[in-house]
Write a protein that holds these residues in place. Sequence first.
Motif, PDB file in Angstrom:
ATOM      1  N   VAL A 281       0.783  -1.205   0.561  1.00  0.00           N
ATOM      2  CA  VAL A 281       0.206   0.216   0.367  1.00  0.00           C
ATOM      3  C   VAL A 281       0.779   1.194   0.224  1.00  0.00           C
ATOM      4  CG1 VAL A 281      -1.757   1.839   1.172  1.00  0.00           C
ATOM      5  CG2 VAL A 281      -1.990  -1.253   1.137  1.00  0.00           C
ATOM      6  N   PRO A 282       1.134   2.608  -0.504  1.00  0.00           N
ATOM      7  CA  PRO A 282       1.343   3.388  -1.053  1.00  0.00           C
ATOM      8  C   PRO A 282       1.514   4.304   0.500  1.00  0.00           C
ATOM      9  CG  PRO A 282      -0.063   3.391  -2.361  1.00  0.00           C
ATOM     10  CD  PRO A 282      -0.354   2.405  -1.876  1.00  0.00           C
ATOM     11  N   ASN A 283       2.885   4.543   1.031  1.00  0.00           N
ATOM     12  CA  ASN A 283       3.030   4.753   2.131  1.00  0.00           C
ATOM     13  C   ASN A 283       2.950   3.844   3.084  1.00  0.00           C
ATOM     14  OD1 ASN A 283       3.799   7.282   0.675  1.00  0.00           O
ATOM     15  ND2 ASN A 283       1.724   7.782   0.469  1.00  0.00           N
ATOM     16  N   ALA A 284       2.359   2.598   3.367  1.00  0.00           N
ATOM     17  CA  ALA A 284       2.626   1.794   4.553  1.00  0.00           C
ATOM     18  C   ALA A 284       3.495   1.440   4.742  1.00  0.00           C
ATOM     19  CB  ALA A 284       0.997   0.997   4.446  1.00  0.00           C
ATOM     20  N   SER A 285       4.077   1.045   5.914  1.00  0.00           N
ATOM     21  CA  SER A 285       5.484   0.733   6.441  1.00  0.00           C
ATOM     22  C   SER A 285       5.115  -0.617   7.385  1.00  0.00           C
ATOM     23  CB  SER A 285       5.805   2.251   6.751  1.00  0.00           C
ATOM     24  OG  SER A 285       7.413   1.482   7.714  1.00  0.00           O
ATOM     25  N   LEU A 286       5.819  -2.107   7.278  1.00  0.00           N
ATOM     26  CA  LEU A 286       6.008  -2.659   7.876  1.00  0.00           C
ATOM     27  C   LEU A 286       6.363  -2.030   9.378  1.00  0.00           C
ATOM     28  CD1 LEU A 286       7.891  -5.333   6.164  1.00  0.00           C
ATOM     29  CD2 LEU A 286       5.035  -5.541   7.335  1.00  0.00           C
ATOM     30  N   ARG A 287       6.840  -0.572   9.496  1.00  0.00           N
ATOM     31  CA  ARG A 287       7.086   0.167  11.424  1.00  0.00           C
ATOM     32  C   ARG A 287       5.572   0.208  11.496  1.00  0.00           C
ATOM     33  NH1 ARG A 287      10.656  -3.678   9.175  1.00  0.00           N
ATOM     34  NH2 ARG A 287      12.471  -2.472   9.208  1.00  0.00           N
TER      35      ARG A 287
ATOM     36  N   PRO B  56      -7.691  -6.649   9.557  1.00  0.00           N
ATOM     37  CA  PRO B  56      -7.712  -5.282   9.697  1.00  0.00           C
ATOM     38  C   PRO B  56      -8.494  -5.201  11.504  1.00  0.00           C
ATOM     39  CG  PRO B  56      -7.702  -5.021   7.762  1.00  0.00           C
ATOM     40  CD  PRO B  56      -8.263  -6.065   8.392  1.00  0.00           C
ATOM     41  N   ASN B  57      -9.106  -5.031  11.199  1.00  0.00           N
ATOM     42  CA  ASN B  57     -10.051  -4.661  12.557  1.00  0.00           C
ATOM     43  C   ASN B  57      -9.093  -3.293  13.485  1.00  0.00           C
ATOM     44  OD1 ASN B  57     -12.037  -6.205  12.509  1.00  0.00           O
ATOM     45  ND2 ASN B  57     -10.520  -7.580  13.162  1.00  0.00           N
ATOM     46  N   GLY B  58      -8.745  -2.418  11.834  1.00  0.00           N
ATOM     47  CA  GLY B  58      -8.118  -1.194  12.510  1.00  0.00           C
ATOM     48  C   GLY B  58      -6.552  -1.089  12.846  1.00  0.00           C
ATOM     49  N   ALA B  59      -6.102  -2.098  12.530  1.00  0.00           N
ATOM     50  CA  ALA B  59      -4.397  -2.072  12.732  1.00  0.00           C
ATOM     51  C   ALA B  59      -4.291  -1.651  10.814  1.00  0.00           C
ATOM     52  CB  ALA B  59      -4.432  -3.537  12.117  1.00  0.00           C
ATOM     53  N   THR B  60      -2.845  -1.275  10.343  1.00  0.00           N
ATOM     54  CA  THR B  60      -2.535  -0.580   9.650  1.00  0.00           C
ATOM     55  C   THR B  60      -2.208  -1.837   8.463  1.00  0.00           C
ATOM     56  OG1 THR B  60      -0.671   1.338  10.384  1.00  0.00           O
ATOM     57  CG2 THR B  60      -0.662   0.883   7.939  1.00  0.00           C
ATOM     58  N   VAL B  61      -3.343  -1.641   7.161  1.00  0.00           N
ATOM     59  CA  VAL B  61      -2.419  -3.045   6.262  1.00  0.00           C
ATOM     60  C   VAL B  61      -1.331  -2.132   5.232  1.00  0.00           C
ATOM     61  CG1 VAL B  61      -3.429  -3.633   3.880  1.00  0.00           C
ATOM     62  CG2 VAL B  61      -5.072  -3.025   5.971  1.00  0.00           C
ATOM     63  N   VAL B  62      -0.432  -2.895   5.767  1.00  0.00           N
ATOM     64  CA  VAL B  62       0.884  -2.822   4.286  1.00  0.00           C
ATOM     65  C   VAL B  62       0.875  -3.673   3.151  1.00  0.00           C
ATOM     66  CG1 VAL B  62       3.140  -2.982   4.322  1.00  0.00           C
ATOM     67  CG2 VAL B  62       1.657  -3.305   6.972  1.00  0.00           C
ATOM     68  N   TYR B  63      -0.181  -4.731   2.750  1.00  0.00           N
ATOM     69  CA  TYR B  63       0.149  -5.825   1.338  1.00  0.00           C
ATOM     70  C   TYR B  63      -1.431  -5.527   1.447  1.00  0.00           C
ATOM     71  CZ  TYR B  63       5.030  -5.400   1.656  1.00  0.00           C
ATOM     72  OH  TYR B  63       6.819  -5.335   1.666  1.00  0.00           O
ATOM     73  N   ASN B  64      -1.459  -5.219   0.679  1.00  0.00           N
ATOM     74  CA  ASN B  64      -2.956  -5.358  -0.909  1.00  0.00           C
ATOM     75  C   ASN B  64      -3.092  -6.621  -1.891  1.00  0.00           C
ATOM     76  OD1 ASN B  64      -5.219  -4.774   1.340  1.00  0.00           O
ATOM     77  ND2 ASN B  64      -5.136  -2.871   0.498  1.00  0.00           N
ATOM     78  N   THR B  65      -4.057  -7.525  -2.101  1.00  0.00           N
ATOM     79  CA  THR B  65      -4.472  -8.276  -3.176  1.00  0.00           C
ATOM     80  C   THR B  65      -5.001  -7.034  -4.626  1.00  0.00           C
ATOM     81  OG1 THR B  65      -6.316  -9.090  -2.793  1.00  0.00           O
ATOM     82  CG2 THR B  65      -5.055 -10.004  -2.166  1.00  0.00           C
ATOM     83  N   SER B  66      -5.119  -7.460  -5.351  1.00  0.00           N
ATOM     84  CA  SER B  66      -5.547  -6.405  -6.721  1.00  0.00           C
ATOM     85  C   SER B  66      -7.328  -6.174  -6.319  1.00  0.00           C
ATOM     86  CB  SER B  66      -5.371  -7.156  -7.808  1.00  0.00           C
ATOM     87  OG  SER B  66      -6.413  -8.623  -7.928  1.00  0.00           O
ATOM     88  N   GLY B  67      -7.746  -5.729  -6.962  1.00  0.00           N
ATOM     89  CA  GLY B  67      -9.340  -5.850  -6.556  1.00  0.00           C
ATOM     90  C   GLY B  67      -9.835  -7.035  -7.456  1.00  0.00           C
ATOM     91  N   TYR B  68      -9.168  -8.072  -7.368  1.00  0.00           N
ATOM     92  CA  TYR B  68     -10.094  -9.479  -8.357  1.00  0.00           C
ATOM     93  C   TYR B  68      -9.946 -10.006  -7.418  1.00  0.00           C
ATOM     94  CZ  TYR B  68      -9.859  -6.281 -12.262  1.00  0.00           C
ATOM     95  OH  TYR B  68     -10.586  -5.429 -13.447  1.00  0.00           O
ATOM     96  N   ALA B  69      -9.179 -10.624  -6.155  1.00  0.00           N
ATOM     97  CA  ALA B  69      -9.013 -11.315  -5.104  1.00  0.00           C
ATOM     98  C   ALA B  69     -11.022 -11.858  -4.600  1.00  0.00           C
ATOM     99  CB  ALA B  69      -8.245 -10.632  -4.397  1.00  0.00           C
ATOM    100  N   TYR B  70     -10.817 -13.022  -4.070  1.00  0.00           N
ATOM    101  CA  TYR B  70     -12.242 -13.642  -3.292  1.00  0.00           C
ATOM    102  C   TYR B  70     -11.673 -14.940  -2.053  1.00  0.00           C
ATOM    103  CZ  TYR B  70     -12.028 -17.800  -6.575  1.00  0.00           C
ATOM    104  OH  TYR B  70     -11.729 -19.124  -7.613  1.00  0.00           O
ATOM    105  N   LEU B  71     -12.131 -14.873  -1.173  1.00  0.00           N
ATOM    106  CA  LEU B  71     -12.071 -15.592  -0.465  1.00  0.00           C
ATOM    107  C   LEU B  71     -12.810 -17.219  -0.913  1.00  0.00           C
ATOM    108  CD1 LEU B  71     -12.088 -12.980   2.751  1.00  0.00           C
ATOM    109  CD2 LEU B  71     -10.200 -14.935   2.031  1.00  0.00           C
TER     110      LEU B  71
END
Length: 385
Positions: A151-157, A185-200
């Motif tokens: 995710v842009p500007n997101a950090s593992l830190r 996430p429930n409020g945690a910072t999302v650092v990596y996301n799949t594309s918009g074409y993913a599904y569970l």
Amino acid sequence: MPTDFDLSIPQIVLAALAASVLVVAVLAGSSSSAALSPYNDDWDGASDFRALASERGEVVLAHETGAYDSGAADGTVAFVLSPDSGYASSELVGVSRFVRNGGTLVVASDSDSHANELLGVLGASARLDGRPLRDPRSNYRTPAMPVASRVPNASLRAGSFAGLRTGASDAADSVTLNHGTAVEPNGATVVYNTSGYAYLDADRNGRLGPSENLTSAPVVTAERLGAGRVVVVSDSSAFIDAMVEEGRNRAFVAALLSGHDRVLLDYSHAAGLPPLVVALLVVRESAWLTLAAGVAVVGILGVWSRRPDLLSAATATLSRQWQRASGGGIVGGFNGEIGERSEGPAVGIRPTRDQLVAHLERRHPDWDPERVERVAAALHRRRDR
């Protein structure tokens, strides 16, 4: 004192057999076939992950949670990969103290059971969904292996707050999952996301169903917890050798390790550490066991230096026992019988032809007299050479 170290062929065979058994035992005791084991060099092992960690600094292999208190939390990153069982309350106290005192805990799993239980007790917000995640658009070879982007500007830190160091390797662009799930996430910072074409894949049939929706699913989150942080990765397989060899995941693992001087691999609730490694860890962690092992080694060396003849005697005894257990051949069996009836050793005894005949008749009552005579004559000629 002069000692005769001449060994017979059976003794040499016995020594070679003992050496082979020892080598096999050491190899078996120091390696593992368990998935995610740091001592498994196969595709599903984590030996490459351990090698990457060792390049960063000290690596601690933990077979119990007491290892969390063995060093400074700040500057340490700990990994929990697919725990097989839940952590006891007493164990969670040490893990929680580690995080809140400045440690980084990485929890990776594709299951929502024991990992979520650990996250909940620690007070982390993120949870693992547990359903298989698929992405038909952005993947590595198959939709079951989604490629997620940072995710842009997101950090593992987790916001790069005080006490946590950042580095260029925190900019890993993507990570590849291998039959993973998603993170809530429930409020945690999302650092990596799949594309918009993913599904569970709720029904686990490998196809997008009418009740399954396309979405951009989080797969890595980071959040602050006390003075430390918790990173949740929705697939422990991201750390196996087959995946770390893939360039994206190597950079991702390097990003998790970046800024830490010490790496703790928590196998207290997962298979992976070979028995010999666990034994060495137990001895090393106990001052009394270390002292006892040292005294035993010194004692053995001391006895051998004073009585080297004991080695020859022990070898001869083992050789005779091995001959009896394995049949030992006809002449070997004869010498064993003579040794049992006499007070001295049987080595070097030359049986007469009549003695050989009597021995063969006792040992092979089903042989006819002609065969007994023929074999006895052959053995007697061989002994006279």
